[in-house]
Structure formats: structure tokens, C-alpha cells
Design a protein around this motif. Structure first.
Motif, mmCIF file in Angstrom:
data_model
loop_
_atom_site.group_PDB
_atom_site.id
_atom_site.type_symbol
_atom_site.label_atom_id
_atom_site.label_comp_id
_atom_site.label_asym_id
_atom_site.label_seq_id
_atom_site.Cartn_x
_atom_site.Cartn_y
_atom_site.Cartn_z
ATOM 1 N N ASP A 277 0.818 -1.207 0.000
ATOM 2 C CA ASP A 277 0.000 0.000 0.000
ATOM 3 C C ASP A 277 0.853 1.260 0.000
ATOM 4 O OD1 ASP A 277 -2.219 -1.583 0.016
ATOM 5 O OD2 ASP A 277 -2.704 -1.297 2.135
ATOM 6 N N VAL A 278 1.906 1.255 0.792
ATOM 7 C CA VAL A 278 2.772 2.426 0.857
ATOM 8 C C VAL A 278 3.503 2.635 -0.460
ATOM 9 C CG1 VAL A 278 4.825 3.390 1.972
ATOM 10 C CG2 VAL A 278 3.024 2.339 3.361
ATOM 11 N N ARG A 279 3.942 1.541 -1.087
ATOM 12 C CA ARG A 279 4.630 1.664 -2.371
ATOM 13 C C ARG A 279 3.719 2.266 -3.441
ATOM 14 N NH1 ARG A 279 8.549 1.462 0.191
ATOM 15 N NH2 ARG A 279 10.069 -0.222 0.364
ATOM 16 N N ARG A 280 2.396 2.077 -3.280
ATOM 17 C CA ARG A 280 1.441 2.625 -4.246
ATOM 18 C C ARG A 280 0.980 4.027 -3.884
ATOM 19 N NH1 ARG A 280 -1.067 -2.980 -4.210
ATOM 20 N NH2 ARG A 280 -2.361 -2.244 -2.468
ATOM 21 N N SER A 281 1.579 4.620 -2.882
ATOM 22 C CA SER A 281 1.079 5.898 -2.363
ATOM 23 C C SER A 281 1.852 7.117 -2.853
ATOM 24 C CB SER A 281 1.121 5.874 -0.822
ATOM 25 O OG SER A 281 2.467 5.839 -0.362
ATOM 26 N N MET A 282 2.541 6.998 -3.953
ATOM 27 C CA MET A 282 3.397 8.089 -4.419
ATOM 28 C C MET A 282 2.637 9.397 -4.614
ATOM 29 S SD MET A 282 5.983 6.179 -7.083
ATOM 30 C CE MET A 282 6.657 7.774 -7.561
ATOM 31 N N ARG A 283 1.388 9.324 -5.090
ATOM 32 C CA ARG A 283 0.637 10.557 -5.369
ATOM 33 C C ARG A 283 0.252 11.309 -4.098
ATOM 34 N NH1 ARG A 283 -4.699 10.979 -4.734
ATOM 35 N NH2 ARG A 283 -5.925 9.164 -4.071
ATOM 36 N N ARG A 284 0.396 10.659 -2.938
ATOM 37 C CA ARG A 284 0.057 11.322 -1.677
ATOM 38 C C ARG A 284 1.188 12.203 -1.152
ATOM 39 N NH1 ARG A 284 -2.620 12.659 0.943
ATOM 40 N NH2 ARG A 284 -3.396 11.494 2.729
ATOM 41 N N ASP B 81 -3.362 6.208 4.147
ATOM 42 C CA ASP B 81 -3.724 7.549 3.682
ATOM 43 C C ASP B 81 -3.971 8.495 4.850
ATOM 44 O OD1 ASP B 81 -3.866 7.487 0.714
ATOM 45 O OD2 ASP B 81 -5.298 5.881 1.082
ATOM 46 N N ILE B 82 -4.427 7.944 5.964
ATOM 47 C CA ILE B 82 -4.566 8.745 7.183
ATOM 48 C C ILE B 82 -3.193 9.084 7.735
ATOM 49 C CG2 ILE B 82 -5.223 8.641 9.617
ATOM 50 C CD1 ILE B 82 -7.743 8.882 8.317
ATOM 51 N N VAL B 83 -2.363 8.060 7.873
ATOM 52 C CA VAL B 83 -1.063 8.230 8.518
ATOM 53 C C VAL B 83 -0.160 9.184 7.750
ATOM 54 C CG1 VAL B 83 0.979 7.056 9.401
ATOM 55 C CG2 VAL B 83 -1.249 5.909 9.486
ATOM 56 N N VAL B 84 -0.158 9.092 6.425
ATOM 57 C CA VAL B 84 0.754 9.924 5.650
ATOM 58 C C VAL B 84 0.452 11.406 5.817
ATOM 59 C CG1 VAL B 84 -0.591 9.922 3.488
ATOM 60 C CG2 VAL B 84 1.901 10.172 3.409
ATOM 61 N N THR B 85 -0.837 11.755 6.005
ATOM 62 C CA THR B 85 -1.192 13.159 6.202
ATOM 63 C C THR B 85 -0.530 13.700 7.461
ATOM 64 O OG1 THR B 85 -3.323 12.831 5.106
ATOM 65 C CG2 THR B 85 -3.099 14.786 6.497
ATOM 66 N N PHE B 86 -0.590 12.920 8.533
ATOM 67 C CA PHE B 86 0.046 13.359 9.775
ATOM 68 C C PHE B 86 1.563 13.366 9.657
ATOM 69 C CE2 PHE B 86 -4.173 12.117 11.199
ATOM 70 C CZ PHE B 86 -4.498 13.194 12.018
ATOM 71 N N LEU B 87 2.126 12.371 8.998
ATOM 72 C CA LEU B 87 3.572 12.316 8.828
ATOM 73 C C LEU B 87 4.091 13.564 8.121
ATOM 74 C CD1 LEU B 87 6.309 10.884 8.927
ATOM 75 C CD2 LEU B 87 5.662 9.658 6.837
ATOM 76 N N LEU B 88 3.399 13.994 7.080
ATOM 77 C CA LEU B 88 3.833 15.153 6.311
ATOM 78 C C LEU B 88 3.736 16.455 7.091
ATOM 79 C CD1 LEU B 88 2.254 14.282 2.839
ATOM 80 C CD2 LEU B 88 4.682 14.287 3.425
ATOM 81 N N VAL B 89 2.928 16.475 8.124
ATOM 82 C CA VAL B 89 2.731 17.711 8.884
ATOM 83 C C VAL B 89 3.488 17.716 10.205
ATOM 84 C CG1 VAL B 89 1.034 19.222 10.017
ATOM 85 C CG2 VAL B 89 0.468 18.117 7.841
ATOM 86 N N LEU C 247 -14.742 7.864 4.124
ATOM 87 C CA LEU C 247 -14.798 7.837 5.582
ATOM 88 C C LEU C 247 -13.552 7.269 6.222
ATOM 89 C CD1 LEU C 247 -18.494 6.626 6.004
ATOM 90 C CD2 LEU C 247 -17.629 8.960 5.763
ATOM 91 N N ILE C 248 -13.082 6.134 5.730
ATOM 92 C CA ILE C 248 -11.973 5.457 6.401
ATOM 93 C C ILE C 248 -10.631 6.134 6.166
ATOM 94 C CG2 ILE C 248 -13.173 3.237 6.326
ATOM 95 C CD1 ILE C 248 -11.356 2.410 4.034
ATOM 96 N N THR C 249 -10.570 7.080 5.232
ATOM 97 C CA THR C 249 -9.331 7.836 5.027
ATOM 98 C C THR C 249 -9.514 9.318 5.305
ATOM 99 O OG1 THR C 249 -9.692 8.360 2.667
ATOM 100 C CG2 THR C 249 -8.707 6.217 3.178
ATOM 101 N N TRP C 250 -10.682 9.687 5.851
ATOM 102 C CA TRP C 250 -10.997 11.099 6.056
ATOM 103 C C TRP C 250 -10.764 11.879 4.762
ATOM 104 C CZ3 TRP C 250 -9.142 13.261 11.465
ATOM 105 C CH2 TRP C 250 -10.008 12.787 12.465
ATOM 106 N N TYR C 251 -11.172 11.284 3.641
ATOM 107 C CA TYR C 251 -11.134 11.878 2.303
ATOM 108 C C TYR C 251 -9.720 12.040 1.745
ATOM 109 C CZ TYR C 251 -15.953 12.807 3.531
ATOM 110 O OH TYR C 251 -17.252 12.649 3.927
ATOM 111 N N GLY C 252 -8.724 11.597 2.490
ATOM 112 C CA GLY C 252 -7.347 11.739 2.024
ATOM 113 C C GLY C 252 -7.054 10.950 0.767
#
Length: 367
Positions: free
Chosen positions: A102-109, A148-156, A187-192
Motif C-alpha cells: 500500500d505504501v509503495r502505491r502511495s506516491m501521489r500522496r 492515507d490517514i497516517v501519511v497526512t500526519f507524517l507530512l505535517v 470515511l476510512i481515510t478522512w477523504y485523504g
């Protein structure tokens, strides 16, 4: 007016609506920043003001402010953060392979233009954060979209603060039973996962962190209401409706929808929705624990006092606060009820049953 005299600043402003509006916006931002700083320095921290500023137009404005306010909204002590994940966190972890994929597929985030080596470091941290939270909380289960939830917090807020914040969210806000519905990824990603502009994701996170755990569902409801013309013109069958609503527009009027979602929550609180739902014996961990969680946020000390208390308990060399960790990395709504019902689904609506124990007046005090 004498020849050659320039118009006064006030006349320039009054003759140009856009200039005047810009001045008002700048003044409004300064007032909000001042309110936030005052709330953070109050003893106890004025959590009501922080929630209000996170909900109102513009949210928390900047990542620097989010790094200070987000932890307070979740009652996180920034001087008592979890340690960085162990190097062996991945060994034998049952979810490692799925998390890795999942993380490897998350480049656009990640932000456009970020160097590959920077992104790769953050992706490795993302993997470790998720596995660390799961190891610390064996009652939790990984799901696709969690990253997708975690990456938002990581970036901030950075790695250690992300562990603390997402762990708190995972044991409270994110434990709603929602079943399989069209808005599941919302819902499960808070729209991320479904929004492409990171600014919009951050604005919604400000709102959700300052609100009831079911607010993401109310926001889904106002999206449905916002698109009611499209919905009413769509073929009257579940497949067509599902396909339409599964595609979320990227040009939504976010501030308007946030305001409508908050108004919808006030008019139709979870207690009212639960009365209209079929009674089931199911109990929601999210709902049953939220009252205690919210009360705990009202008893927080300002960071300056927390820092002093921490230094008094442990040696000064250990108490020295790593500012880079604290700051993280800057790179980083009859139809309203239908809309909520359509979003929740029959099974998930029962999660609000425990809200019957809540007095509506108490809800209005909190929000």
C-alpha cells in the motif's frame, strides 16, 4: 482636493472592493492567530477556542499552527511521545507485506516535486509508523486506506508525533463500524485517498479533529445534498447512484460544506439519528468512549508548563526537547436524514445507538 494630491489610502480601499476584502482577510487571519496563541497559553488550554478556530473559515491556516493545535485537539502531551519504531519492527509482523504494498502505491500522496530520496525516506517512516501502532495496539486491525490517514500526519507533524496522534485516533475516532458502502473510501481515510489537493485534505483534517467522530459522515451527507440535482437526474437504480456518488468532485466548495455539515450535526445530532434507526444490540467503541475523551481534552496544561514539569521529573539532558521532532516537517447535512442514512448504511447507523445516552444539550455545549 488639491491638484496632484494622491487619494488617501482609505479612499483607495473603499473604491476597490477586492483590496478591501484582502485587507479584511489579512486582519481576520491575524485575529485568529492571536486567538489560537492565547488559547494555547491559557491554563488549562482553551480547547473550545481551538475547536472553533479549526472549524471556522480557513481552519488552522498553516502547518506551523497545526503542529501546535492538532496535538491539543487529541490531548497529546508533546513532551511524552512514543519512541521511534525499533529497527526490528518489521520482522515477523503479519501486516508487513500488505502495508509495504500500500505504501509503495502511495506516491501521489506526497507533494509534487519532492525528490525521490526524500519521498523514499518518508515512505519507510510511514511503514514503520503503521507497524508500530499495530504492535502497540494488538486489538487494532490494518485496513487498506489506513496509510492515507497516517501519511497526512507524517507530512505535517513528523514521525513520533504521528505515532501518538494516529494511535489516539485509531482507538477513538476511526473505530466506527461502517460496512461496505459507496463512501467507504471517503470515511476510512478522512477523504485523504480521494482528494488530489493536499490543502483540501488538511482543511478537512482541521475540521474533523475538532469535531465529533461521526462528522466525516455528516460531511459525506452534505456532499450528497450538494449534488442533489445530479442524484435526482440519475437513473433510479442502485448501480447508477453508486457509480455517481463514488466519484467525488475535486472542486467542492469546502468552506460552505464544512459550515453546512456543522449545522447539520447541530440540527440532527447522533442521538436523533439513533432514535430513527432500527435498535440493535451493537455498541460502538467510538461512541461509548468519546465522552470521556472529550472531557480529557479540557484538562490539558499549556506546553510551557508541560515542559517544565517534564524537566523536573527527569534529568535535563533527557528532558531537552528536540524541536525538529516537535515541529515535524512542513514538506511535508426528510433529505438530510436520508443522506446520512445512505452514507452510513443500516448496519453502521446503529453505531449511534449509544448516543441516546448523550443529552442533546451536552452535545451543543461541546460543539
Amino acid at each position: 482636493m488639491r491638484k496632484g494630491k494622491k487619494p488617501s489610502v482609505s479612499s483607495q480601499v473603499n473604491s476597490n472592493g477586492s483590496v478591501k476584502k484582502q485587507g479584511e482577510q489579512a486582519s481576520g487571519k491575524k485575529r485568529k492567530i492571536f486567538e489560537i496563541q492565547q488559547a494555547l497559553n491559557s491554563d488549562p488550554v482553551d480547547i473550545q477556542i481551538l475547536r472553533k478556530t479549526a472549524r471556522t473559515v480557513g481552519g488552522l491556516l498553516t502547518d506551523d499552527i497545526r503542529r501546535k493545535v492538532w496535538p491539543k485537539l487529541l490531548s497529546i502531551n508533546i513532551y511524552d511521545l512514543p519512541a521511534k519504531p525499533d529497527k526490528d519492527i518489521r520482522e515477523g509482523h503479519k501486516d508487513f507485506n500488505q502495508v509495504l504494498l500500500d505504501v509503495r502505491r502511495s506516491m501521489r500522496r506526497f507533494p509534487k516535486g519532492m525528490r525521490d530520496d526524500q519521498r523514499e525516506v518518508l515512505q519507510e517512516q510511514l511503514i514503520d509508523i503503521i507497524l508500530c501502532i499495530l504492535k502497540r495496539n494488538p486489538q487494532l486491525h490494518y485496513y487498506q486506506g489506513y496509510h492515507d490517514i497516517v501519511v497526512t500526519f507524517l507530512l505535517v507533524v513528523g514521525e513520533r508525533m504521528s505515532i501518538a496522534m494516529v494511535e489516539m485516533l485509531s482507538t477513538h475516532h476511526l473505530r466506527a463500524e461502517v460496512g461496505t458502502i459507496f463512501a467507504l473510501s471517503w470515511l476510512i481515510t478522512w477523504y485523504g485517498h480521494v482528494l488530489t489537493d493536499f490543502r483540501h485534505v488538511l482543511r478537512l483534517y482541521d475540521f474533523f479533529l475538532a469535531s465529533h467522530p461521526l462528522m466525516a459522515i455528516y460531511f459525506a451527507a452534505v456532499i450528497v445534498l450538494h449534488r442533489k440535482r445530479e442524484v435526482m437526474n440519475c437513473d433510479c437504480d442502485m448501480a447508477s447512484i453508486h457509480q455517481l456518488l463514488s466519484q467525488i468532485p475535486q472542486d467542492l466548495p469546502y468552506e460552505n460544506l464544512i459550515c453546512r455539515a456543522h449545522e447539520l450535526f447541530t440540527r440532527f445530532p447522533p442521538s436523533l439519528i439513533a432514535k430513527r434507526a432500527a435498535h440493535q444490540p451493537q455498541k460502538s467503541i467510538t461512541m461509548s468512549s468519546f465522552g470521556d475523551f472529550q472531557m480529557a481534552t479540557l484538562q490539558q496544561r499549556p506546553d510551557a508548563i508541560l515542559q517544565r514539569q517534564t524537566r523536573e521529573k527527569i534529568p535535563s539532558d533527557v528532558a531537552a526537547f528536540d524541536e525538529s521532532v516537535a515541529q515535524g516537517t512542513s514538506q511535508i447535512v426528510k433529505m438530510a436524514v436520508w443522506a446520512i442514512s445512505a452514507t452510513l448504511g443500516a448496519t453502521a447507523l446503529a453505531v449511534a445507538q449509544t448516543a441516546l445516552d448523550w443529552a442533546p444539550e451536552f452535545l451543543l455545549q461541546l460543539f
